[in-house]
Scaffold this active site. Structure first.
Site, PDB file in Angstrom:
ATOM      1  N   HIS A 258       2.413 -20.561  21.487  1.00  0.00           N
ATOM      2  CA  HIS A 258       3.778 -21.089  21.540  1.00  0.00           C
ATOM      3  C   HIS A 258       4.054 -21.582  22.948  1.00  0.00           C
ATOM      4  O   HIS A 258       3.575 -20.975  23.908  1.00  0.00           O
ATOM      5  CB  HIS A 258       4.799 -20.001  21.156  1.00  0.00           C
ATOM      6  CG  HIS A 258       6.142 -20.544  20.821  1.00  0.00           C
ATOM      7  ND1 HIS A 258       7.090 -20.810  21.780  1.00  0.00           N
ATOM      8  CD2 HIS A 258       6.685 -20.907  19.626  1.00  0.00           C
ATOM      9  CE1 HIS A 258       8.164 -21.303  21.194  1.00  0.00           C
ATOM     10  NE2 HIS A 258       7.947 -21.370  19.884  1.00  0.00           N
ATOM     11  N   ASP A 309       5.214 -19.193  12.218  1.00  0.00           N
ATOM     12  CA  ASP A 309       4.598 -19.850  11.061  1.00  0.00           C
ATOM     13  C   ASP A 309       3.465 -19.023  10.440  1.00  0.00           C
ATOM     14  O   ASP A 309       3.163 -19.182   9.261  1.00  0.00           O
ATOM     15  CB  ASP A 309       4.059 -21.228  11.460  1.00  0.00           C
ATOM     16  CG  ASP A 309       5.182 -22.221  11.692  1.00  0.00           C
ATOM     17  OD1 ASP A 309       6.227 -22.088  11.041  1.00  0.00           O
ATOM     18  OD2 ASP A 309       5.022 -23.108  12.544  1.00  0.00           O
TER      19      ASP A 309
HETATM   20  N1  ACO Z   1      -5.594 -22.117  18.939  1.00  0.00           N
HETATM   21  C1  ACO Z   1      -6.544 -22.160  19.884  1.00  0.00           C
HETATM   22  N2  ACO Z   1      -6.290 -22.375  21.182  1.00  0.00           N
HETATM   23  C2  ACO Z   1      -5.001 -22.565  21.512  1.00  0.00           C
HETATM   24  C3  ACO Z   1      -3.962 -22.529  20.594  1.00  0.00           C
HETATM   25  C4  ACO Z   1      -4.298 -22.295  19.257  1.00  0.00           C
HETATM   26  N3  ACO Z   1      -3.360 -22.232  18.306  1.00  0.00           N
HETATM   27  N4  ACO Z   1      -2.785 -22.719  21.221  1.00  0.00           N
HETATM   28  C5  ACO Z   1      -3.068 -22.886  22.517  1.00  0.00           C
HETATM   29  N5  ACO Z   1      -4.419 -22.783  22.692  1.00  0.00           N
HETATM   30  C6  ACO Z   1      -5.137 -22.851  23.919  1.00  0.00           C
HETATM   31  C7  ACO Z   1      -5.288 -24.269  24.421  1.00  0.00           C
HETATM   32  O1  ACO Z   1      -6.427 -24.903  23.894  1.00  0.00           O
HETATM   33  C8  ACO Z   1      -5.393 -24.033  25.899  1.00  0.00           C
HETATM   34  O2  ACO Z   1      -6.667 -23.520  26.170  1.00  0.00           O
HETATM   35  P1  ACO Z   1      -7.456 -23.904  27.500  1.00  0.00           P
HETATM   36  O3  ACO Z   1      -6.580 -23.423  28.632  1.00  0.00           O
HETATM   37  O4  ACO Z   1      -8.736 -23.180  27.358  1.00  0.00           O
HETATM   38  O5  ACO Z   1      -7.574 -25.400  27.458  1.00  0.00           O
HETATM   39  C9  ACO Z   1      -4.403 -22.899  26.136  1.00  0.00           C
HETATM   40  O6  ACO Z   1      -4.359 -22.174  24.921  1.00  0.00           O
HETATM   41  C10 ACO Z   1      -2.999 -23.381  26.489  1.00  0.00           C
HETATM   42  O7  ACO Z   1      -2.582 -24.286  25.510  1.00  0.00           O
HETATM   43  P2  ACO Z   1      -1.430 -25.352  25.678  1.00  0.00           P
HETATM   44  O8  ACO Z   1      -1.706 -26.502  24.777  1.00  0.00           O
HETATM   45  O9  ACO Z   1      -1.201 -25.656  27.117  1.00  0.00           O
HETATM   46  O10 ACO Z   1      -0.188 -24.570  25.203  1.00  0.00           O
HETATM   47  P3  ACO Z   1       1.146 -25.227  24.758  1.00  0.00           P
HETATM   48  O11 ACO Z   1       2.208 -24.406  25.308  1.00  0.00           O
HETATM   49  O12 ACO Z   1       1.239 -26.674  25.046  1.00  0.00           O
HETATM   50  O13 ACO Z   1       0.962 -25.100  23.173  1.00  0.00           O
HETATM   51  C11 ACO Z   1       1.378 -25.091  20.940  1.00  0.00           C
HETATM   52  C12 ACO Z   1       1.898 -24.689  22.306  1.00  0.00           C
HETATM   53  C13 ACO Z   1       1.379 -26.613  20.807  1.00  0.00           C
HETATM   54  C14 ACO Z   1       2.316 -24.496  19.887  1.00  0.00           C
HETATM   55  C15 ACO Z   1      -0.062 -24.540  20.750  1.00  0.00           C
HETATM   56  O14 ACO Z   1      -0.098 -23.152  20.949  1.00  0.00           O
HETATM   57  C16 ACO Z   1      -0.652 -24.906  19.418  1.00  0.00           C
HETATM   58  O15 ACO Z   1      -1.190 -26.010  19.245  1.00  0.00           O
HETATM   59  N6  ACO Z   1      -0.549 -23.993  18.382  1.00  0.00           N
HETATM   60  C17 ACO Z   1      -1.032 -24.303  17.069  1.00  0.00           C
HETATM   61  C18 ACO Z   1       0.049 -25.059  16.284  1.00  0.00           C
HETATM   62  C19 ACO Z   1       1.187 -24.168  15.880  1.00  0.00           C
HETATM   63  O16 ACO Z   1       1.004 -23.067  15.413  1.00  0.00           O
HETATM   64  N7  ACO Z   1       2.407 -24.717  16.023  1.00  0.00           N
HETATM   65  C20 ACO Z   1       3.636 -24.002  15.664  1.00  0.00           C
HETATM   66  C21 ACO Z   1       4.426 -23.674  16.900  1.00  0.00           C
HETATM   67  S1  ACO Z   1       5.840 -22.667  16.523  1.00  0.00           S
HETATM   68  C22 ACO Z   1       6.920 -23.702  15.766  1.00  0.00           C
HETATM   69  O17 ACO Z   1       6.893 -24.894  15.944  1.00  0.00           O
HETATM   70  C23 ACO Z   1       7.906 -23.091  14.869  1.00  0.00           C
END
Ligand code: ACO
Length: 374
Positions: A258, A309
């Site tokens: 998140h 989710d």
């Molecule tokens: N699975 C695997 N790795 C992940 C995930 C994930 N779900 N989420 C973040 N990471 C990793 C990234 O690859 C990154 O790794 P790295 O540093 O090795 O490159 C690190 O964690 C940081 O990720 P960011 O993209 O900077 O985190 P951000 O805050 O932008 O992401 C997001 C938030 C978009 C929700 C992300 O966690 C994600 O894509 N989750 C999956 C989609 C999801 O579940 N969305 C629902 C969100 S809640 C809602 O909308 C109600």
């Protein structure tokens, strides 16, 4: 112009003020903690808090319910259009089109006054679940089920979709999931709605844009992909290998992570407790065991907690709901929050128009087409 400070994805940037909800000190809607709301409130009471600013008195709640009840219909031409939209069109696209179509039969569509927007918000709140359920049933070759004004909002949603009497535990779990999906500060879809409203467009246009933003898998669209993961992995003994393989391939595991909650999404913890209960009632305990194992490995390997989710997709699956309804159900709940934000934006409007740091080429000379290299 000099370079200005830039945060990709606007991470950590304060982009406005709101009195609707905050994540500071734990998520709360207009001062009421989500724990209290999830324990005590109904979705109608939460919608009243969001749209009208406070908990309703008994009299206000009765009047609010009555207003919602008398508006529980969609215009016949909208229903007719739902019959004609090609079968292959995804439900979220139908929701977006549906919100737009409803605007064409909304008498106050162009009135942007506070009171007219509250009235329109109340109408949309009851029309969108009817539209969702009608389309779903039409796709199954069945006729839509009319909303029943004697039922609560949450019970009606289940009733219109399934046409069977839900158990009290199911109705309460649906109510709580809608409460927890209803509002979440400046998330991507809410911010989209506010940007559209800030141009002095109208409420329905803002909601159409918000639905488009919610559809994406990084936002609300994640809940549908969660079920695909659980069904692909199949059983708890395969979870470890599946997660390790997904992470090795740098795949994003939907339902985890998140932008704001780095230690855990409080909504996820709450829904998870209901999942166990409903799973036991409906014979889905093995899927709960599988989900727990995936959670454990993702946390161990990446320190990523589940977001709302992750358990909500399971809950909806245990209700017997088709996966393509999961993000539309998020729309149904979040409409309350989106509308509250549109109204708040318009009450103190300033056009939302940020700036960008330019990264393109410097000034170049115009070349006639005969002088351009192939
Ligand atoms: N699975 C695997 N790795 C992940 C995930 C994930 N779900 N989420 C973040 N990471 C990793 C990234 O690859 C990154 O790794 P790295 O540093 O090795 O490159 C690190 O964690 C940081 O990720 P960011 O993209 O900077 O985190 P951000 O805050 O932008 O992401 C997001 C938030 C978009 C929700 C992300 O966690 C994600 O894509 N989750 C999956 C989609 C999801 O579940 N969305 C629902 C969100 S809640 C809602 O909308 C109600």
């Amino acid at each position: 112009m000099t370079e200005r400070e830039y945060s990709p994805g606007l991470e950590g940037i304060v982009a406005g003020e709101t009195a609707i909800s905050t994540l500071a000190g734990g998520l709360s809607y207009r001062g009421y903690s989500i724990e209290d709301l999830a324990h005590h409130a109904t979705f109608e009471e939460v919608a009243h808090i969001l749209l009208h600013g406070d908990l309703p008195t008994a009299d206000e709640l009765a009047k609010f319910r009555k207003r919602l009840g008398t508006q529980e219909v969609i215009p016949p031409p909208v229903l007719e259009t739902l019959r004609r939209i090609p079968v292959k069109v995804p439900m979220m696209d139908v929701m977006r089109t549906g919100a737009s179509l409803l605007a064409h039969w909304e008498n106050e569509v162009a009135d942007n006054s506070h009171d007219a927007n509250v009235r329109k918000a109340e109408r949309l709140l009851v029309q969108l679940p009817i539209l969702m359920a009608a389309r779903h049933r039409l796709l199954q070759g069945k006729e839509p089920v009319a909303a029943d004004p004697r039922r609560s909002f949450a019970e009606n949603v289940l009733w219109m979709l399934l046409r069977t009497q839900p158990t009290p535990a199911m109705t309460r779990a649906m109510d709580v999931s809608l409460i927890l999906y209803a509002e979440h500060e400046f998330n991507a879809s809410t911010f989209t709605a506010r940007v559209i409203a800030s141009t002095l467009s109208d409420l329905h246009s803002s909601i159409c844009g918000a639905i488009g933003a919610l559809k994406g898998p990084l936002h609300g669209g994640a809940n549908e992909r969660v079920l695909a993961i659980l069904q692909t992995v199949g059983s708890a003994d395969k979870a470890e290998a599946w997660v390790m393989d997904a992470l090795a391939k740098k795949q994003r595991i939907m339902g985890f992570g998140h932008r704001v909650y780095k230690d855990g999404d409080p909504r996820a913890a709450y829904v998870k407790t209901m999942c166990r209960e409903i799973a036991a009632e409906t014979g889905h305990t093995p899927m709960e065991d599988l989900a727990d194992k995936i959670e454990e490995v993702v946390w161990r390997e990446k320190k990523l907690p589940p977001n709302v989710d992750w358990p909500t997709a399971r809950l909806y699956h245990y209700f017997g709901l088709a996966v393509e309804l999961y993000t539309p159900l998020f729309v149904v709940a979040r409409t309350a929050g989106w509308c509250a934000h549109v109204i708040e934006q318009l009450d103190e409007n300033r056009l939302i128009r940020p700036a960008a740091n330019y990264t393109g080429p410097g000034r170049r000379e115009w070349k006639d087409i005969s002088q351009r290299a192939d």
